[in-house]
Design an enzyme around this catalytic site. Structure first.
Site, short mmCIF file in Angstrom:
data_model
loop_
_atom_site.label_atom_id
_atom_site.label_comp_id
_atom_site.label_asym_id
_atom_site.label_seq_id
_atom_site.Cartn_x
_atom_site.Cartn_y
_atom_site.Cartn_z
N THR A 1 0.89 -1.14 0.13
CA THR A 1 -0.16 -0.10 0.04
C THR A 1 0.85 1.23 0.10
OG1 THR A 1 -1.87 -1.23 1.17
CG2 THR A 1 -1.94 1.20 1.08
N CYS A 2 1.76 1.29 0.85
CA CYS A 2 2.94 2.35 0.87
C CYS A 2 3.56 2.70 -0.59
CB CYS A 2 3.88 2.08 2.08
SG CYS A 2 3.12 1.70 3.56
N THR A 3 3.90 1.75 -1.32
CA THR A 3 4.76 1.83 -2.57
C THR A 3 3.85 1.91 -3.58
OG1 THR A 3 6.36 0.41 -1.38
CG2 THR A 3 6.52 0.76 -4.02
#
Length: 162
Positions: free
Chosen positions: A48-50
């Site tokens: 999700t972060c990337t």
């Protein structure tokens, strides 16, 4: 206690990668005299972060800066080497300041730590964003679920226009 709009960021130390290797940067050095959009992620290289959080800030980088913002920064409870490699792999190293909060001191000081032991992460940061002007929090947006809604670049742009 979670930091709120109108409060000064607490003093803490980050690690950043420089051409000469890892270096310490205080909250005052990063945020003093500048308007910064800060977003926090639970972990560099996580899906999700990337794939969802960081890309919005890259896509809207110029628009955010043209809204009177001096810089965009991301913080995570990861070491400086991981943050440096994440910056390189996402081609964001020239656009976003990558702040390593390896021991989570800043994250705890702003009251946004999360126990992610169940996922094997240990103590990490909640997903959030802030607009910080000369070290004073102007807005703070903490995600309640697992997505990227209020902490994303689109929401920050709305706040910058207001």
């Amino acid at each position: 206690m979670t930091i709120e709009a109108g409060q000064q960021l607490p003093e803490a130390m980050f690690k950043v990668m420089t051409p000469d290797g890892p270096a310490d940067r205080t909250v005052g050095e990063v945020f003093g005299g500048k308007k910064i959009v800060l977003f926090a992620v639970p972990g560099a290289f996580t899906p999700t972060c990337t794939m969802n959080h960081l890309p919005g800030y890259l896509e809207h980088h110029e628009t955010i800066l043209s809204s009177g913002v001096d810089a965009i920064a991301v913080v995570s409870v990861n070491d400086v080497w991981v943050m440096s490699q994440w910056a390189k792999s996402t081609k964001a190293e020239e656009k976003i300041i990558f702040l390593a909060d390896g021991n989570g001191a800043f994250t705890r000081a702003v009251g946004l730590e999360a126990d992610m032991s169940i996922a094997g992460f240990g103590s990490r940061s909640r997903r959030y964003s802030m607009i910080v002007d000369n070290g004073v929090v102007k807005s703070v947006n903490v995600e309640q679920g697992r997505g990227v809604d209020v902490s994303g670049a689109a929401h920050i742009l709305e706040q910058l226009k207001a």
